[in-house]
Design a protein around this motif. Structure first.
Motif, PDB file in Angstrom:
ATOM      1  N   PRO A  39       4.416   0.777 -11.182  1.00  0.00           N
ATOM      2  CA  PRO A  39       2.981   0.732 -11.453  1.00  0.00           C
ATOM      3  C   PRO A  39       2.188   0.424 -10.183  1.00  0.00           C
ATOM      4  CG  PRO A  39       4.193  -0.606 -13.014  1.00  0.00           C
ATOM      5  CD  PRO A  39       5.154  -0.217 -11.953  1.00  0.00           C
ATOM      6  N   ARG A  40       0.962   0.896 -10.184  1.00  0.00           N
ATOM      7  CA  ARG A  40       0.122   0.705  -8.997  1.00  0.00           C
ATOM      8  C   ARG A  40      -1.160  -0.027  -9.335  1.00  0.00           C
ATOM      9  NH1 ARG A  40      -1.178   6.357  -7.669  1.00  0.00           N
ATOM     10  NH2 ARG A  40      -0.388   6.624  -9.771  1.00  0.00           N
ATOM     11  N   LEU A  41      -1.655  -0.725  -8.334  1.00  0.00           N
ATOM     12  CA  LEU A  41      -2.997  -1.278  -8.399  1.00  0.00           C
ATOM     13  C   LEU A  41      -3.904  -0.256  -7.750  1.00  0.00           C
ATOM     14  CD1 LEU A  41      -2.194  -4.760  -6.800  1.00  0.00           C
ATOM     15  CD2 LEU A  41      -2.144  -4.169  -9.235  1.00  0.00           C
ATOM     16  N   TRP A  59      -1.729   0.656  -4.547  1.00  0.00           N
ATOM     17  CA  TRP A  59      -0.742  -0.338  -4.118  1.00  0.00           C
ATOM     18  C   TRP A  59       0.395  -0.384  -5.113  1.00  0.00           C
ATOM     19  CZ3 TRP A  59      -1.704  -3.842   0.064  1.00  0.00           C
ATOM     20  CH2 TRP A  59      -2.968  -3.677   0.666  1.00  0.00           C
ATOM     21  N   HIS A  60       1.618  -0.253  -4.625  1.00  0.00           N
ATOM     22  CA  HIS A  60       2.768  -0.373  -5.504  1.00  0.00           C
ATOM     23  C   HIS A  60       3.102  -1.855  -5.715  1.00  0.00           C
ATOM     24  CE1 HIS A  60       3.903   3.810  -6.031  1.00  0.00           C
ATOM     25  NE2 HIS A  60       3.471   4.004  -4.804  1.00  0.00           N
ATOM     26  N   ILE A  61       3.243  -2.198  -6.976  1.00  0.00           N
ATOM     27  CA  ILE A  61       3.534  -3.584  -7.342  1.00  0.00           C
ATOM     28  C   ILE A  61       4.989  -3.919  -7.018  1.00  0.00           C
ATOM     29  CG2 ILE A  61       3.917  -5.023  -9.390  1.00  0.00           C
ATOM     30  CD1 ILE A  61       1.466  -3.651 -10.610  1.00  0.00           C
ATOM     31  N   ASN A  64       0.833  -1.185   0.000  1.00  0.00           N
ATOM     32  CA  ASN A  64       0.000   0.000   0.000  1.00  0.00           C
ATOM     33  C   ASN A  64       0.874   1.244   0.000  1.00  0.00           C
ATOM     34  OD1 ASN A  64      -2.170   1.864   1.875  1.00  0.00           O
ATOM     35  ND2 ASN A  64      -2.909   0.683   0.148  1.00  0.00           N
ATOM     36  N   CYS A  65       0.496   2.230  -0.806  1.00  0.00           N
ATOM     37  CA  CYS A  65       1.310   3.441  -0.923  1.00  0.00           C
ATOM     38  C   CYS A  65       1.170   4.310   0.316  1.00  0.00           C
ATOM     39  CB  CYS A  65       0.878   4.218  -2.149  1.00  0.00           C
ATOM     40  SG  CYS A  65       1.715   5.784  -2.244  1.00  0.00           S
ATOM     41  N   GLU A  66       2.290   4.896   0.720  1.00  0.00           N
ATOM     42  CA  GLU A  66       2.256   5.786   1.889  1.00  0.00           C
ATOM     43  C   GLU A  66       1.341   6.978   1.627  1.00  0.00           C
ATOM     44  OE1 GLU A  66       5.294   5.405   0.191  1.00  0.00           O
ATOM     45  OE2 GLU A  66       5.789   3.549   1.221  1.00  0.00           O
ATOM     46  N   ARG A  78       2.636   8.460 -12.520  1.00  0.00           N
ATOM     47  CA  ARG A  78       3.578   8.622 -11.418  1.00  0.00           C
ATOM     48  C   ARG A  78       2.831   8.963 -10.133  1.00  0.00           C
ATOM     49  NH1 ARG A  78       9.084   9.546 -11.023  1.00  0.00           N
ATOM     50  NH2 ARG A  78       9.684  10.674  -9.149  1.00  0.00           N
ATOM     51  N   CYS A  79       3.234   8.299  -9.069  1.00  0.00           N
ATOM     52  CA  CYS A  79       2.513   8.430  -7.805  1.00  0.00           C
ATOM     53  C   CYS A  79       2.963   9.686  -7.053  1.00  0.00           C
ATOM     54  CB  CYS A  79       2.786   7.188  -6.974  1.00  0.00           C
ATOM     55  SG  CYS A  79       1.897   7.150  -5.428  1.00  0.00           S
ATOM     56  N   GLU A  80       2.048  10.210  -6.269  1.00  0.00           N
ATOM     57  CA  GLU A  80       2.364  11.382  -5.430  1.00  0.00           C
ATOM     58  C   GLU A  80       3.561  11.141  -4.518  1.00  0.00           C
ATOM     59  OE1 GLU A  80      -0.938  12.512  -2.982  1.00  0.00           O
ATOM     60  OE2 GLU A  80      -2.309  12.242  -4.655  1.00  0.00           O
ATOM     61  N   CYS A  81       3.777   9.897  -4.141  1.00  0.00           N
ATOM     62  CA  CYS A  81       4.836   9.594  -3.184  1.00  0.00           C
ATOM     63  C   CYS A  81       6.220   9.628  -3.839  1.00  0.00           C
ATOM     64  CB  CYS A  81       4.611   8.228  -2.548  1.00  0.00           C
ATOM     65  SG  CYS A  81       4.943   6.857  -3.652  1.00  0.00           S
ATOM     66  N   GLY A  82       6.269   9.736  -5.170  1.00  0.00           N
ATOM     67  CA  GLY A  82       7.548   9.829  -5.852  1.00  0.00           C
ATOM     68  C   GLY A  82       7.991   8.513  -6.476  1.00  0.00           C
TER      69      GLY A  82
HETATM   70 ZN   LIG Z   1       2.958   5.905  -4.048  1.00  0.00          ZN
END
Ligand SMILES: [Zn+2]
Length: 268
Positions: free
Chosen positions: A263-265, A208-210, A201-203, A255-259
């Motif tokens: 890829p994410r689910l 969710w980061h794969i 799970n992304c901070e 691209r995720c906010e967390c940097g």
């Molecule tokens: Zn993230």
């Protein structure tokens, strides 16, 4: 064999990584030992010579989780060794000591303490700084603590909920209960049958980061929400190919906010 040439929906834009391809071949070799896959042996042998991201999805049907649970022996590789302990792998870099695994369903590495008793007395005796366990165990502990106004004052990094195929993810109410009981950040990892981390799970709470070296994720409906399928690349004991693990969602490469740019689910 199906003539479908729908590519794996995942990561086709990324360059191939040797370790992933090696693991892909190993997992197919393991599947060749499992009775369920005996009838499609040629398909697996064909897929073995391709990069996982170039393989046509039709080489094997997705496996619904209830089918696996109804007859797990069919999907077991009898030649596989016992699982190695999985790393505790707290998501906070400083949290290297005082880790406690609560009711793990898999062997956990020796650096972490382990208890199978989800009672506050047993947990607080170990003076944990970071606590991880299946959602059900954490919630049972949290609700007892809230009811009896108990605390775990040594906890300082956070708690990590473990979900996985057949094990529920934390919903918003459960996360809130954990936060109120433990008063530390709540993280979540999606782990396979032997504890291998398949996604985290992304901070920033945006999906969710794969774990790309460990798992191949595939979205049945591409950019639209639908069943997600996962193939663990490291669980040689239960080489479940394209497991429909019960999660609905889609894959995102934004691209995720967390940097992080993995890829994410995005679950729904
Ligand atoms: Zn993230």
């Amino acid at each position: 064999m199906s003539t479908l040439t729908v590519p794996w929906k995942l990561l086709s834009w990324r360059h191939e990584v040797p370790v992933r391809n090696r693991r892909w071949r190993a997992i197919l070799d393991a599947a060749l030992m499992a009775p369920a896959y005996a009838r499609i042996r040629p398909n697996l042998e064909w897929a073995r010579h391709l990069s996982p991201y170039r393989v046509a999805a039709g080489f094997v049907d997705p496996l619904p989780l209830p089918d696996l649970f109804a007859n797990p022996a069919l999907y077991r590789n009898p030649r596989a060794a016992a699982p190695k302990p999985a790393p505790f792998a707290a998501p906070w870099p400083g949290a290297v000591q005082g880790a406690l695994a609560l009711c793990p369903w898999f062997p956990v590495d020796a650096d972490a303490g382990i208890t199978h008793d989800p009672q506050w007395d047993a947990v607080q005796r170990t003076e944990p700084e970071v606590l991880a366990g299946p959602a059900s165990a954490l919630l049972s502990l949290a609700s007892a603590m809230l009811e009896r106004k108990l605390a775990l004052p040594t906890l300082r990094w956070g708690v990590v909920g473990w979900s996985g195929p057949g094990r529920p993810m934390l919903d918003a109410a459960s996360r809130a209960a954990l936060w109120w009981a433990f008063q530390v950040p709540v993280a979540e990892q999606y782990r396979g049958f032997d504890g291998e981390i398949l996604a985290e799970n992304c901070e920033a709470r945006d999906g969710w980061h794969i774990q790309e070296d460990t798992a191949l994720w595939e979205a049945a409906n591409g950019a639209l929400p639908g069943p997600l399928r996962v193939t663990s690349l490291v669980n040689l004991r239960f080489p479940a190919l394209r497991l429909e693990c019960g999660i609905h969602g889609r894959l995102s490469t934004v691209r995720c906010e967390c940097g992080r740019d993995t890829p994410r689910l995005l679950t729904s």
